[in-house]
Design an enzyme around this catalytic site. Structure first.
Site, PDB file in Angstrom:
ATOM      1  N   THR A 253      13.934  24.255  -8.645  1.00 46.23           N
ATOM      2  CA  THR A 253      15.141  23.462  -8.813  1.00 46.23           C
ATOM      3  C   THR A 253      14.854  21.973  -8.781  1.00 46.23           C
ATOM      4  O   THR A 253      13.905  21.530  -8.107  1.00 46.23           O
ATOM      5  CB  THR A 253      16.137  23.791  -7.671  1.00 46.23           C
ATOM      6  OG1 THR A 253      17.208  22.847  -7.709  1.00 46.23           O
ATOM      7  CG2 THR A 253      15.472  23.678  -6.303  1.00 46.23           C
TER       8      THR A 253
ATOM      9  N   TYR B  63      18.242  23.694   0.987  1.00 46.14           N
ATOM     10  CA  TYR B  63      18.037  24.455  -0.252  1.00 46.14           C
ATOM     11  C   TYR B  63      16.810  23.922  -0.986  1.00 46.14           C
ATOM     12  O   TYR B  63      15.888  24.676  -1.332  1.00 46.14           O
ATOM     13  CB  TYR B  63      19.285  24.361  -1.139  1.00 46.14           C
ATOM     14  CG  TYR B  63      19.049  24.859  -2.542  1.00 46.14           C
ATOM     15  CD1 TYR B  63      18.726  26.191  -2.774  1.00 46.14           C
ATOM     16  CD2 TYR B  63      19.125  24.001  -3.638  1.00 46.14           C
ATOM     17  CE1 TYR B  63      18.483  26.650  -4.055  1.00 46.14           C
ATOM     18  CE2 TYR B  63      18.886  24.444  -4.916  1.00 46.14           C
ATOM     19  CZ  TYR B  63      18.565  25.773  -5.132  1.00 46.14           C
ATOM     20  OH  TYR B  63      18.316  26.219  -6.397  1.00 46.14           O
TER      21      TYR B  63
HETATM   22  N1  UFG Z   1      31.322  18.142  -7.977  1.00 44.33           N
HETATM   23  C1  UFG Z   1      32.597  17.638  -7.805  1.00 44.33           C
HETATM   24  N2  UFG Z   1      33.612  18.525  -7.611  1.00 44.33           N
HETATM   25  C2  UFG Z   1      33.421  19.860  -7.564  1.00 44.33           C
HETATM   26  C3  UFG Z   1      32.114  20.369  -7.747  1.00 44.33           C
HETATM   27  C4  UFG Z   1      31.080  19.466  -7.947  1.00 44.33           C
HETATM   28  O1  UFG Z   1      32.811  16.419  -7.829  1.00 44.33           O
HETATM   29  O2  UFG Z   1      34.396  20.598  -7.357  1.00 44.33           O
HETATM   30  C5  UFG Z   1      30.215  17.185  -8.221  1.00 44.33           C
HETATM   31  C6  UFG Z   1      29.107  17.275  -7.181  1.00 44.33           C
HETATM   32  O3  UFG Z   1      29.387  16.455  -6.083  1.00 44.33           O
HETATM   33  C7  UFG Z   1      27.900  16.825  -7.983  1.00 44.33           C
HETATM   34  C8  UFG Z   1      28.210  17.293  -9.411  1.00 44.33           C
HETATM   35  O4  UFG Z   1      29.606  17.536  -9.441  1.00 44.33           O
HETATM   36  O5  UFG Z   1      27.852  15.431  -7.994  1.00 44.33           O
HETATM   37  C9  UFG Z   1      27.489  18.574  -9.779  1.00 44.33           C
HETATM   38  O6  UFG Z   1      27.711  19.511  -8.730  1.00 44.33           O
HETATM   39  P1  UFG Z   1      27.365  21.052  -8.874  1.00 44.33           P
HETATM   40  O7  UFG Z   1      27.814  21.707  -7.616  1.00 44.33           O
HETATM   41  O8  UFG Z   1      27.873  21.571 -10.164  1.00 44.33           O
HETATM   42  O9  UFG Z   1      25.783  21.078  -8.970  1.00 44.33           O
HETATM   43  P2  UFG Z   1      24.688  20.394  -8.033  1.00 44.33           P
HETATM   44  O10 UFG Z   1      24.183  19.192  -8.752  1.00 44.33           O
HETATM   45  O11 UFG Z   1      25.141  20.206  -6.646  1.00 44.33           O
HETATM   46  O12 UFG Z   1      23.604  21.545  -7.913  1.00 44.33           O
HETATM   47  C10 UFG Z   1      23.055  22.161  -9.017  1.00 44.33           C
HETATM   48  C11 UFG Z   1      22.515  23.502  -8.610  1.00 44.33           C
HETATM   49  C12 UFG Z   1      21.379  23.319  -7.676  1.00 44.33           C
HETATM   50  C13 UFG Z   1      20.370  22.363  -8.234  1.00 44.33           C
HETATM   51  C14 UFG Z   1      20.990  21.086  -8.670  1.00 44.33           C
HETATM   52  C15 UFG Z   1      19.972  20.228  -9.324  1.00 44.33           C
HETATM   53  O13 UFG Z   1      23.519  24.277  -8.010  1.00 44.33           O
HETATM   54  O14 UFG Z   1      20.791  24.562  -7.485  1.00 44.33           O
HETATM   55  O15 UFG Z   1      22.040  21.372  -9.547  1.00 44.33           O
HETATM   56  O16 UFG Z   1      20.542  19.207 -10.063  1.00 44.33           O
HETATM   57  F1  UFG Z   1      19.455  22.079  -7.311  1.00 44.33           F
END
Ligand code: UFG
Length: 324
Positions: free
Chosen positions: A116, A139
């Site tokens: 990841t 994670y």
């Molecule tokens: N976000 C919001 N509102 C929501 C959900 C997410 O504002 O309801 C924001 C988060 O704060 C983040 C962005 O949208 O800034 C993306 O969030 P995601 O939860 O879609 O994805 P993440 O970037 O947290 O995580 C994903 C994978 C991980 C991986 C990561 C690497 O779930 O496994 O991408 O970029 F490590």
């Protein structure tokens, strides 16, 4: 070829199983169904079992004797890992050790590992594979530990054990024919939550943080369509079977979108002006994560087909509308 796929009933695993099946490979999925779904396995056979069960794992490995293993099974929710780190070190780090041990015991020597972008932590984007690993949540740390274990194992058993570690950025979208897609019970991902809000399943979409050092104050991510990611796995398999050395590759398109931009696109694709609220930051979120992707392009000859935010959201929306 015979391919053993852990977590093959999950979102990304099931897309890779589909791609392997389409190429005529013999697939055995090993999944504890804690987050996966049996209906998502479109090819091959599935066995419901846990990687924590070393005896079963080892027995199946010796009986099936795969040409390669693809390892998707993991816990993947960043903020959950902050609250329950032990779960992440057990499910991700320890279970991967069980898998590697079972492979070495059976003399199975090819592994494609789901890593990841979270291993980078707060890095300047686009981030290359050579950037220091500095995860900011358990994670990411659990996956980084796996990468170190893989590196050392490959160095010790180079004639037998080789791996490709694929560092996924933000995977989204669904099968073009609408057969499989994300089906988590409590989805946390931005695109899925935006679409569930458009559908009326959630009251509103919260933006987690508007004070990040980015042009519009919200986090930037590199969204990659799940089928392009699945294709990278098929190429990684060909690479290892062709005698390729162990390597680590970023999987992303090399450019990113802010949370606000994704929301605007989701409203456009769905035609629904759903409710959005600006909230505080979510723990463990780096401001920007975009892949440098030159290495995967040169090593695997990977050519993305769906580098298009509208397509990513549209396939996810078509899938989402099918879900109850
Ligand atoms: N976000 C919001 N509102 C929501 C959900 C997410 O504002 O309801 C924001 C988060 O704060 C983040 C962005 O949208 O800034 C993306 O969030 P995601 O939860 O879609 O994805 P993440 O970037 O947290 O995580 C994903 C994978 C991980 C991986 C990561 C690497 O779930 O496994 O991408 O970029 F490590």
């Amino acid at each position: 070829m015979k391919i053993f796929v852990t977590g093959g009933a999950g979102y990304i695993g099931s897309h890779v199983v589909k791609a392997l099946g389409e190429r005529g490979h013999d697939v055995l999925v090993y999944d504890d169904l804690s987050t996966g779904n049996e209906w998502a396995v479109l090819h091959g056979r599935m066995m419901a079992a846990s990687l924590a069960d070393k005896a079963t794992l080892s027995g199946v490995m010796k009986e099936f004797m795969p040409d390669a293993v693809m390892h998707f099974a993991a816990s993947i929710v960043v903020h959950e890992s902050v609250a329950y780190p032990v779960k992440y070190y057990l499910n991700n780090t320890a279970c991967t050790l069980n898998l590697i041990e079972a492979m070495l015991d059976a003399r199975v020597g090819r592994l494609i590992f789901s890593s990841t972008a979270a291993v980078y932590g707060i890095a300047s984007s686009p981030v290359p594979e050579s950037a220091p690993l500095a995860p900011i949540n358990p994670y990411g740390t659990s996956k980084m530990m796996n990468e170190i274990i893989l590196r050392d194992t490959s160095a010790a058993y180079d004639n037998l054990f080789r791996y490709v570690s694929l560092r996924y950025f933000n995977v989204a979208g669904a099968d073009e024919k609408g057969r499989i897609g994300q089906a988590y019970r409590n989805p946390t991902h931005l695109i899925t939550r935006a679409l569930k809000t458009a559908k009326g399943e959630l009251d509103r979409l919260d933006i987690y943080g508007t004070d990040y050092p980015t042009p519009d104050g919200t986090c930037i991510r590199d969204y990659i369509h799940v089928e392009d990611l699945a294709h990278a796995h098929v190429l990684a398999l060909d690479y290892l079977s062709g005698g390729g050395e162990s390597t680590v590759l970023n999987c992303g398109y090399g450019h990113g979108f802010s949370v606000r931009r994704v929301i605007a696109e989701a409203k456009k694709v769905t035609g629904i002006d759903f409710k959005v609220a600006e909230c505080g930051r979510r723990e463990g979120d780096p401001p920007e994560l975009v892949a440098a992707n030159e290495k995967i392009i040169s090593v695997l000859g990977w050519v993305p087909s769906h580098d298009d935010l509208e397509y990513i959201i549209r396939t996810a929306w078509e899938w989402e509308r099918k879900l109850r």
